[in-house]
Design a protein around this motif. Structure first.
Motif, PDB file in Angstrom:
ATOM      1  N   VAL B 301       0.115  -7.733 -10.187  1.00 47.03           N
ATOM      2  CA  VAL B 301       0.424  -6.652  -9.241  1.00 47.03           C
ATOM      3  C   VAL B 301       1.681  -5.924  -9.715  1.00 47.03           C
ATOM      4  O   VAL B 301       1.731  -4.690  -9.751  1.00 47.03           O
ATOM      5  CB  VAL B 301       0.630  -7.209  -7.808  1.00 47.03           C
ATOM      6  CG1 VAL B 301       1.092  -6.112  -6.884  1.00 47.03           C
ATOM      7  CG2 VAL B 301      -0.647  -7.832  -7.292  1.00 47.03           C
ATOM      8  N   LEU B 458      -5.985  -1.156 -10.138  1.00 53.75           N
ATOM      9  CA  LEU B 458      -5.958  -2.478 -10.790  1.00 53.75           C
ATOM     10  C   LEU B 458      -7.353  -3.089 -10.917  1.00 53.75           C
ATOM     11  O   LEU B 458      -8.313  -2.594 -10.323  1.00 53.75           O
ATOM     12  CB  LEU B 458      -5.043  -3.427 -10.013  1.00 53.75           C
ATOM     13  CG  LEU B 458      -3.590  -2.967  -9.850  1.00 53.75           C
ATOM     14  CD1 LEU B 458      -2.765  -4.037  -9.181  1.00 53.75           C
ATOM     15  CD2 LEU B 458      -2.980  -2.616 -11.193  1.00 53.75           C
ATOM     16  N   TYR B 465      -2.880  -1.698  -5.236  1.00 53.72           N
ATOM     17  CA  TYR B 465      -1.824  -2.719  -5.377  1.00 53.72           C
ATOM     18  C   TYR B 465      -1.927  -3.711  -4.216  1.00 53.72           C
ATOM     19  O   TYR B 465      -1.908  -4.916  -4.379  1.00 53.72           O
ATOM     20  CB  TYR B 465      -0.424  -2.096  -5.340  1.00 53.72           C
ATOM     21  CG  TYR B 465      -0.218  -0.922  -6.252  1.00 53.72           C
ATOM     22  CD1 TYR B 465      -0.537  -1.005  -7.597  1.00 53.72           C
ATOM     23  CD2 TYR B 465       0.310   0.267  -5.778  1.00 53.72           C
ATOM     24  CE1 TYR B 465      -0.330   0.069  -8.442  1.00 53.72           C
ATOM     25  CE2 TYR B 465       0.526   1.345  -6.611  1.00 53.72           C
ATOM     26  CZ  TYR B 465       0.200   1.249  -7.937  1.00 53.72           C
ATOM     27  OH  TYR B 465       0.396   2.304  -8.769  1.00 53.72           O
ATOM     28  N   GLN B 466      -1.989  -3.112  -3.022  1.00 54.28           N
ATOM     29  CA  GLN B 466      -2.070  -3.909  -1.803  1.00 54.28           C
ATOM     30  C   GLN B 466      -3.309  -4.801  -1.822  1.00 54.28           C
ATOM     31  O   GLN B 466      -3.260  -5.961  -1.442  1.00 54.28           O
ATOM     32  CB  GLN B 466      -2.115  -2.951  -0.609  1.00 54.28           C
ATOM     33  CG  GLN B 466      -2.433  -3.579   0.708  1.00 54.28           C
ATOM     34  CD  GLN B 466      -1.264  -4.351   1.248  1.00 54.28           C
ATOM     35  OE1 GLN B 466      -0.180  -3.821   1.408  1.00 54.28           O
ATOM     36  NE2 GLN B 466      -1.469  -5.623   1.500  1.00 54.28           N
ATOM     37  N   ALA B 468      -4.902  -5.980  -4.455  1.00 53.01           N
ATOM     38  CA  ALA B 468      -4.738  -7.072  -5.412  1.00 53.01           C
ATOM     39  C   ALA B 468      -3.858  -8.161  -4.819  1.00 53.01           C
ATOM     40  O   ALA B 468      -4.124  -9.353  -4.978  1.00 53.01           O
ATOM     41  CB  ALA B 468      -4.126  -6.554  -6.718  1.00 53.01           C
ATOM     42  N   TYR B 469      -2.818  -7.733  -4.106  1.00 53.74           N
ATOM     43  CA  TYR B 469      -1.941  -8.718  -3.452  1.00 53.74           C
ATOM     44  C   TYR B 469      -2.711  -9.448  -2.349  1.00 53.74           C
ATOM     45  O   TYR B 469      -2.615 -10.659  -2.204  1.00 53.74           O
ATOM     46  CB  TYR B 469      -0.706  -8.012  -2.888  1.00 53.74           C
ATOM     47  CG  TYR B 469       0.230  -8.949  -2.160  1.00 53.74           C
ATOM     48  CD1 TYR B 469       0.999  -9.867  -2.859  1.00 53.74           C
ATOM     49  CD2 TYR B 469       0.326  -8.928  -0.775  1.00 53.74           C
ATOM     50  CE1 TYR B 469       1.835 -10.729  -2.209  1.00 53.74           C
ATOM     51  CE2 TYR B 469       1.167  -9.796  -0.106  1.00 53.74           C
ATOM     52  CZ  TYR B 469       1.919 -10.691  -0.832  1.00 53.74           C
ATOM     53  OH  TYR B 469       2.746 -11.559  -0.175  1.00 53.74           O
TER      54      TYR B 469
END
Lengths: 305, 545
Positions: B301, B458, B465-466, B468-469
């Motif tokens: 991330v 990603l 991003y969020q 993937a997190y």
């Protein structure tokens, strides 16, 4: 089945421990008001809660962006409203020039009025917002948009239009360039005013002079009308955008309520259920403790005297 | 005849004494871990033929034996190593799970704050406070990511010290079992009788050993226990223990691995998958399965955010009209050359496409003619005749020297991604909000930067991003839940196995109280027999007076 005494104690302790930890968890849920104490309680919901929280946060950011847009558009509209008032005043003055009984001296007064109107317009065109940025200089927000010259004013800004993200798919222009408003559509209001001042300061002696005055005034009036039109067009667009902001606000507020509802459903504890469960677990714990003590006190050795 | 009665009484008295003794021993050890109840095996003494028939000669104690079932004990040992392994794994993963539990403390809110400040910047591109706020929220995002990463690193260091202590405990047990093999052998040969308490002690040690690592016992003909662990690695053979050693990983100096000393004196590293069950198995499994994956996921991330945000930032221009530089510092992949390599090759790795990165580590080996890159998450191996090669967004190249056959390297593209994630800019004026130079009100690039928050950048362009997190949080949550359930099931299994074993071998105090009464009465009765023998003898003596 044979029961070993050690096992009796171990099992008793283990059962009581199990009920105790379940009770502690319920207590923690009640104390925090959260159904999910950690991602493992509901992994799918945990990831979903993160997503919804991000959507909610973005939605709230759009709302903040819209407040900003509303403020700026309000300032633009205020400035433009003063501009159109000034233009209407200029128009009235130019119409009065048509009166053939006016003397050179009286036309001189009108010229003076137009000069001061020029300064007022220049001031409005160079309006700044609360942060000190110029409203009408495009992307050159730190540069004075218009600088007076002998024949009018030069535009120092650029053609950039600042956009603001007001919704997930909508970027809205918050500014209109000064060039578009004051010098667009085949007219240049500053040049027109300078021309008019020069025209009115020219003494009318010959019939040719009179004809030039009449023709010049007519051109000037036509130009001012174009300018008024240009300003009204921009104001109409500003008004439409402000209206759109209002409806986007409504939609955003509805979404916010929905996100809150989803988050609450995922995360929040049902207190009635939790408190019922707590008293049930409490009862079980007490029963486990009492029955353990009773069983442990039963021993044949008690009867051997 | 009377002397015979006396000796019959005496044999009964002795047997009753042995019975009381054994019962007392059982009562005394009712709560001793690993104690198996003992019973007296008594039989009638050989009868004597007196012509008119065989006359009993009393009783004899043939042996005192423990009530023990090898089958049940093995079941408990297996259940124990399974349970301890899962419990250890669960205790470790819970640390990560709890760390992600607080919705206000995770990376998520810091990410949202950061992008909110970028949006604010797009509203006021020339405003220095708005620019400063972007830098400040970026700093706090970086601190949050680094903080989470340093917690994970702390957990990994904790595992190192636990592995070390587990290995030392295993070695102690191995030595004790070897010593007991010797002691039991001697005792048994000397007396021909089972040394029950020593046997209990050895079985208990095997059980304790199973709490550390799954161990299999093969009983020798002479009664010695041979103990094997992992992939059939002998830990105890007869009276000799072969200790395990904890060694620094050849490819990662921060990590301890477990191995053994080979006969030629060298240390052979067994690898994390070589040990199952017990504390050691649980620790190693957690480390290779979850901890590394979590750290890599967080790193991915961070690298993805740094790389995509930097690319957009570099497309813009700052307040002074200069083209934007790097906004974030992006960490490079870590390459660990094995300490056993004999070649001179140095291998470099760089990220060419952050969007293609996985959360796996890669093993690179050279067999003398070709290179093999193995993705460790799914063991997909690909052969290459030469380097450089690009694998999953990472370019692997030979930066100097030459490899020798058998050399290997560990490439960890995202391992330090989170630790090395920081803000490169210090001056708010350097933020490139404009799409063209020399226009302070130009917010076009700031809008593009803000839009990255919701863009699928990603994992091959499939998640934000969020997202993937969120995947990482969800994976940890799922695994924790799975362990919660399996560890509870293993606890039940152990409990059932223990109950079965205990119902056979455990001490029941009521039963012992009954035995006490029984032997007490037997003792009293035997005494009475002896008294009567005395009376009979006395009657005989009075005849002569």
């Amino acid at each position: 089945m044979r029961i070993s005494t050690l096992q009796l104690y171990d099992a008793g302790a283990a059962r009581i421990g199990d009920v105790q930890s379940a009770l502690a968890k319920t207590q923690q849920q009640i104390a925090t008001g959260r159904k999910m104490l950690s991602p493992s309680d509901d992994p799918v919901a945990a990831a979903r809660a993160l997503e919804v929280a991000q959507s909610q946060s973005i939605n709230q950011q759009y709302a903040a962006n819209r407040v900003q847009v509303k403020n700026t558009l309000g300032q633009v509209d205020g400035a433009l409203s003063s501009v159109s008032d000034a233009l209407l005043g200029i128009r009235d003055a130019l119409v009065s020039v048509g009166n053939p009984s006016l003397s050179d001296n009286e036309r001189g007064f009108i010229a003076t009025e137009l000069s001061s109107r020029f300064q007022a317009l220049l001031g409005l065109a160079n309006t700044r917002d609360a942060q000190g940025n110029y409203l009408f200089s495009g992307f050159q927000s730190a540069t004075v948009p218009f600088v007076e010259t002998a024949t009018g004013a030069t535009y120092q800004g650029d053609a950039g239009q600042q956009l603001v993200q007001v919704d997930s798919t909508r970027r809205m222009a918050v500014s209109d360039t000064g060039q578009n408003i004051f010098q667009g559509g085949g007219q240049d209001v500053f040049q027109t005013l300078k021309d008019m001042v020069t025209l009115l300061q020219t003494p009318v002696v010959t019939p040719a002079d009179r004809a030039a005055l009449t023709a010049g005034t007519a051109t000037g009036l036509a130009d001012i009308d174009k300018a008024i039109n240009a300003v009204l067009t921009v104001r109409a667009s500003v008004g439409t955008r402000m209206q759109e902001i209002d409806s986007l606000d409504d939609a955003g507020a509805t979404r916010d309520v929905q996100y809150k509802a989803i988050l609450s459903e995922i995360q929040d504890l049902d207190y009635t259920q939790a408190l019922t469960q707590q008293s049930r677990q409490q009862l079980t714990l007490e029963a486990a403790q009492q029955s353990f003590v009773k069983m442990a006190s039963l021993s044949l050795f008690n009867f051997l005297r | 005849m009377a002397t015979n009665i006396l000796s019959i009484g005496q044999s009964a008295l002795t047997a009753a004494q042995v019975g009381i003794n054994t019962t007392g021993h059982n009562i005394a050890n009712a709560s001793t871990p690993g104690y198996n109840r003992q019973v007296v095996v008594q039989s009638a003494a050989l009868a004597q033929n007196f012509g008119f028939g065989f006359l009993g000669q009393g009783t004899q104690v043939s042996t005192v034996q423990r009530v023990y079932s090898e089958h049940l004990a093995t079941q408990v040992q297996n259940a124990q190593s399974g349970k301890t392994g899962l419990d250890t794994y669960y205790a470790q993963i819970r640390q990560i799970n709890d760390m992600m539990a607080d919705p206000t403390a995770g990376v998520s809110p810091a990410l949202q704050d950061f992008f909110a400040s970028v949006q604010n910047l797009s509203n006021n591109p020339a405003s220095v406070p708005a620019r400063q706020s972007v830098l400040s929220t970026a700093e706090s995002l970086a601190a949050r990511v680094q903080g989470m990463d340093s917690r994970l690193t702390e957990i990994e260091q904790g595992i190192n010290s636990q592995v070390l202590s587990s290995v030392s405990v295993i070695n102690t047990y191995a030595q004790e079992i070897a010593t007991l093999n010797d002691a039991i052998g001697k005792a048994q040969r000397a007396s021909g009788q089972p040394p029950n308490d020593l046997l209990d002690k050895r079985d208990q040690l095997v059980l304790e050993l199973n709490k550390e690592v799954k161990a299999t016992v093969v009983k020798q003909g002479d009664g010695d226990y041979n103990v094997f662990i992992g992939n059939g690695q002998p830990l105890v053979v007869g009276t000799r223990a072969s200790p395990l050693v904890a060694v620094t990983s050849p490819t990662n100096a921060q990590r301890l691995e477990v191995g053994y000393r080979a006969s030629n004196g060298s240390t052979v590293v067994v690898g994390d998958a070589g040990f199952v069950g017990g504390k050691l198995g649980g620790l190693l499994q957690f480390r290779s399965e979850t901890l590394n994956a979590a750290q890599n996921a967080l790193g991915r991330v961070a690298i993805g955010l740094a790389s995509t945000f930097n690319a957009q930032h570099q497309a813009g221009f700052d307040l002074a009209g200069v083209a934007g530089g790097s906004f974030f510092n992006q960490a490079a992949p870590v390459v660990g050359a094995s300490t056993t390599n004999t070649g001179t090759a140095s291998i470099g790795a760089s990220i060419t496409s952050a969007g293609q990165l996985t959360t796996s580590d890669y093993h690179l080996s050279y067999d003398g003619t070709q290179y093999t890159v193995t993705r460790l998450s799914d063991n997909t191996a690909t052969n290459y005749p030469s380097l450089p090669q690009t694998v999953d967004g990472v370019q692997i190249s030979l930066t100097g020297g030459a490899p020798a056959a058998g050399d290997y390297f560990l490439i960890r593209p995202t391992a330090k991604g989170a630790a090395g994630f920081s803000v490169a800019l210090t001056d708010p004026a350097d933020i490139a909000a404009a799409s063209a130079p020399g226009a302070v009100g130009n917010n076009t690039n700031a809008l593009a930067l803000a839009a990255l928050q919701t863009a699928n950048t990603l994992a091959g362009g499939s998640v934000t991003y969020q997202g993937a997190y969120g995947q990482m949080v969800s994976q940890i949550g799922n695994k924790t839940r799975e362990l919660e359930v399996t560890s509870a099931a293993a606890t039940n299994l152990l409990e059932q196995a223990t109950v079965t074993l205990q119902s056979e071998s455990g001490v029941n105090l009521d039963e012992e109280a009954t035995n006490l009464l029984r032997y007490q009465q037997a003792y009293q009765a035997a005494a009475k027999v002896m008294q009567i023998a005395q009376d009979l003898f006395n009657a005989l003596l009075t005849i002569g007076r």
